[in-house]
Design an enzyme around this catalytic site. Structure first.
Site, short mmCIF file in Angstrom:
data_model
loop_
_atom_site.label_atom_id
_atom_site.label_comp_id
_atom_site.label_asym_id
_atom_site.label_seq_id
_atom_site.Cartn_x
_atom_site.Cartn_y
_atom_site.Cartn_z
CG ASP A 70 -1.79 1.17 1.36
OD1 ASP A 70 -2.68 1.31 0.52
OD2 ASP A 70 -1.59 1.97 2.30
CD GLU B 60 -2.17 2.20 -3.44
OE1 GLU B 60 -3.34 2.51 -3.72
OE2 GLU B 60 -1.75 2.13 -2.26
#
Length: 755
Positions: free
Chosen positions: A394, A430
């Site tokens: 993330d 990401e």
């Protein structure tokens, strides 16, 4: 405490940043150091970090505790047990200090024992020092966590409800937090995974399925009720049967590290559902365990991984190492903040404040060796001891920052590249964060794959008629060579997706144009406004069959485009049979039917047909290497007949010119040659496959398309026609090359070259 006395205790000038000595900070209910315990503590060892049960000197069974707390003045190990119906705390000072690691071996501490730490040091928020021994702290290396984070005022290192909020974080709160916070659990694990067989699916052959452990299983009728919402539920044959039937090769689990709920959600009677609020990087989230939370969750997670591996499915974890649940300076004191705030977090020049590249209040200081060690130790643990096969990071750009800017030679990326364990697992970035210069799509080095949001945007825009031309779409369909054809990267560096957990579901993408997040309680202000969605003529659910039929056709178009594109496709759980979140594009706090997968949809013929098409397309992808290339297309002829590995066609049946690429267009023909696939098979033989022609037409009227003749083909067989719901009627029709086919409005035709 009277509010008047509290106000008088605040040093004047603090709101303007005036510096005063640390001891001038107000202290509430002055804390006293715990007396010496009645238990023995031996020197133990500084490694490994965390609590490790083992046999110590003289054959004594016990647990070695080791905690990095670089700037601390003292550390108390706190052991908890229940006697006479009450919880008792025993404090054990750790007096051994080696390389900033406080450690000790406590004989008689067995698996299942709960524990935490109290760390002593200066309270001086203006220099970033926030030690407060009144607060029980979770071990960053705890491998199991028992209890819930409820976040009452006692859990904050400062006086949370201080009337002058602009200086509240400077007022120390010395009320004991131990009754209100979860504890770490000593876990014994001698599992060597000798009976496990990892699928080791090559990147190019992968199909990823993003799911939430709880949401995927919570309503599944084939899973026993007591197992729904748990790791054991995902390991149940009924859950695995769906995954195998669909044909996916990997599940990407939304965060399963132990996480906490934000204060603003708890005040509204809600919880963090997605889990992007980690507080324990070694512990499986206890809320997803059916078997218990005093260590049983570890074994249950492992059994889930084994069951998925047996079915040929890899397990990828969505991990959140960029920030923790402690938020900004007004957040709770749960773990790292109280262990060494300055050592773990990036602080601003005003050390009271946190550098926030994540939008969550804080950012881990990954360039610090001990923070980097925490992250890499955690990653290796989940691979070697928990059996997982990879990670999706993330806001990975936040991890790649050196002191300030994103740096692809940063310590984090360098360590991953040379680590003998981590460099062999699947690594997905990401590739952005919320800080300046944080958008880094296409910039991560070899070994990494990336979520490709440019693919998402181009495909969404094409099918809603918003692309000015088809240049960008051509790159996205063929592997995004403009982003990834450098440094030895391959087409599978691109994780192609149309939807993800964050945003509309696929069904909502064709049913809503505006977000409908009222249920989140934030006045519909949360969530993105850039949805790139088209509702097909009506906002939300409708009984109008024309609109409903068009929406199902658009879903078939989007799924077919995704699964025919070069790169690694990622589906979101339930998109293959029409899951809806009722227009909520930020369902992070919806632990209810809004987010849970509704399995009853599979009983409806229209949604079952969508599932059947999706599984058929995945099976087609698995059968044909031309659809999952390991090298980029060259676009050049490799034989005397002029046949190239990739060619693009207009509806006239002519190859596209540069002018065609720049002109507005709703139709694109993509020819994939199976004769010119780079590489060889395992025995060294050339890889040869069928050739295909895909025709994508986003226009609202049918179009005549001339099928390319020799050398491309002499005949074509229709394989997929998304204009029809019943795909059994589509395949098998033969068309002559050079002839014309009518492509229905808003449809994809996939044709196989048969001569």
């Amino acid at each position: 405490m009277s509010s008047a006395a509290e106000q008088e205790a605040v040093p004047e000038g603090r709101a303007t940043g005036e510096k005063l000595p640390a001891q001038s900070s107000p202290v509430l209910n002055g804390a006293q150091r715990a007396p010496s315990p009645a238990v023995s503590v031996w020197p133990g060892a500084p490694t490994p970090l965390g609590a490790r049960f083992r046999v110590g000197p003289d054959g004594a069974a016990g647990t070695n505790f080791a905690l990095w707390a670089g700037g601390a003045e003292a550390v108390d190990l706190c052991l908890f047990d229940e006697r006479d119906g009450e919880v008792h705390e025993t404090r054990v000072p750790l007096t051994e200090l080696t390389h900033e690691i406080w450690h000790g071996f406590v004989p008689g501490v067995l698996p299942g024992r709960r524990y935490g730490y109290r760390v002593h040091g200066r309270w001086d928020p203006w220099t970033g020092a926030r030690w407060n021994p009144a607060k029980l702290l979770l071990d960053p290396y705890a491998r199991a966590v028992d209890g819930d984070f409820s976040l009452p005022p006692e859990v904050y290192g400062h006086v949370r409800d201080w009337p002058q909020q602009q200086v509240a974080d400077t007022v120390r709160d010395d009320r004991d937090s131990a009754p209100y916070v979860p504890k770490g659990v000593v876990v014994h694990d001698d599992d060597d995974w000798s009976d496990d067989h990892r699928p080791k699916t090559p990147w190019a052959d992968s199909v990823i399925y993003e799911l939430h452990v709880r949401g995927f299983t919570r309503l599944h009728p084939g899973i026993p009720e007591e197992l729904r919402g748990t790791y054991a539920g995902l390991a149940h044959p009924a859950a695995i049967e769906h995954l195998v039937g669909l044909g996916v090769t990997a599940v990407e689990l939304l965060p399963v590290h132990q996480f906490a709920h934000e204060d603003h959600l708890l005040r509204r009677g809600m919880k963090n559902y997605w889990g992007y609020n980690s507080i324990g990087y070694f512990a499986p989230h206890a809320g997803y365990a059916s078997s218990g939370t005093t260590g049983q969750q570890v074994g249950e997670f492992k059994r889930m991984v084994r069951a998925l591996h047996t079915a040929g499915i890899e397990v990828i974890l969505d991990v959140v190492y960029n920030h923790t649940a402690e938020a900004g300076e007004l957040g709770p004191m749960l773990s790292l903040r109280g262990i060494d705030n300055r050592g773990y977090y990036r602080l601003q020049s005003d050390a009271r404040r946190y550098a926030d590249y994540t939008g969550c209040g804080n950012t881990l200081h990954v360039v610090q060796p001990h923070v980097l060690r925490l992250i890499t130790d955690s990653l290796r643990y989940w691979v070697t001891e928990m059996g997982v096969d990879g990670f999706r990071f993330d806001l990975a750009a936040a991890l790649a920052r050196s002191m300030h800017d994103v740096d692809m030679l940063s310590p984090f990326l360098a360590v991953i590249a040379q680590d003998p364990v981590l460099r062999r697992v699947k690594l997905i970035a990401e590739p952005w964060d919320v800080g300046s210069g944080g958008y880094q799509v296409g910039a991560f080095p070899p070994l990494w794959t990336e979520w490709n949001d440019r693919y998402r945007n181009a495909v969404r825009d094409f099918w809603r008629g918003a692309l000015p031309d088809v240049r960008d779409l051509g790159y996205r369909l063929s592997g995004s060579s403009d982003l990834y054809a450098w440094g030895g990267r391959r087409p599978y560096a691109s994780v192609n997706f149309v939807t993800a957990h964050d945003g509309f579901t696929l069904r909502d993408l064709v049913s809503y144009e505006r977000k409908h997040n009222e249920a989140n309680g934030e006045g519909n202000r949360d969530g993105t406004n850039d949805n790139r969605a088209w509702n097909c003529g009506a906002e939300g659910e409708t009984d109008e069959e024309r609109v409903r039929g068009l929406r199902r056709r658009q879903l078939r178009n989007l799924l077919t485009t995704l699964l025919l594109s070069t790169g690694v496709p990622m589906l979101v759980a339930g998109d293959e049979f029409g899951r809806t979140q009722r227009g909520n594009n930020n369902a992070y706090c919806q632990d209810n039917e809004i987010s849970w997968v509704d399995w009853s949809l599979l009983e409806e013929p229209g949604w079952r047909a969508l599932f059947d098409l999706t599984s058929r397309l995945i099976a087609l992808r698995h059968r044909h290497p031309v659809l999952r290339r390991r090298a980029f297309f060259s676009g050049r002829a490799h034989s005397v007949d002029g046949l190239r590995d990739l060619a693009w066609f207009t509806p006239r049946g002519t190859e596209m010119t540069e002018r065609d690429w720049y002109a507005p267009a709703a139709t694109l023909g993509m020819y994939l040659s199976g004769r010119d696939i780079p590489g060889r098979d395992a025995r060294g033989a050339p890889v040869v496959d069928d050739s295909f022609l895909a025709v994508l037409h986003a226009g609202d009227r049918p179009v005549s398309f001339v099928l390319p003749g020799p050398p491309w083909a002499s005949r074509y067989e229709l394989v997929v026609d998304t204009s029809t719901e019943d795909q059994a009627r589509a395949p098998g029709v033969i068309h002559r090359a050079g002839g014309t086919v009518t492509v229905p409005a808003r449809a994809v035709l996939l044709l196989r070259v048969v001569g």
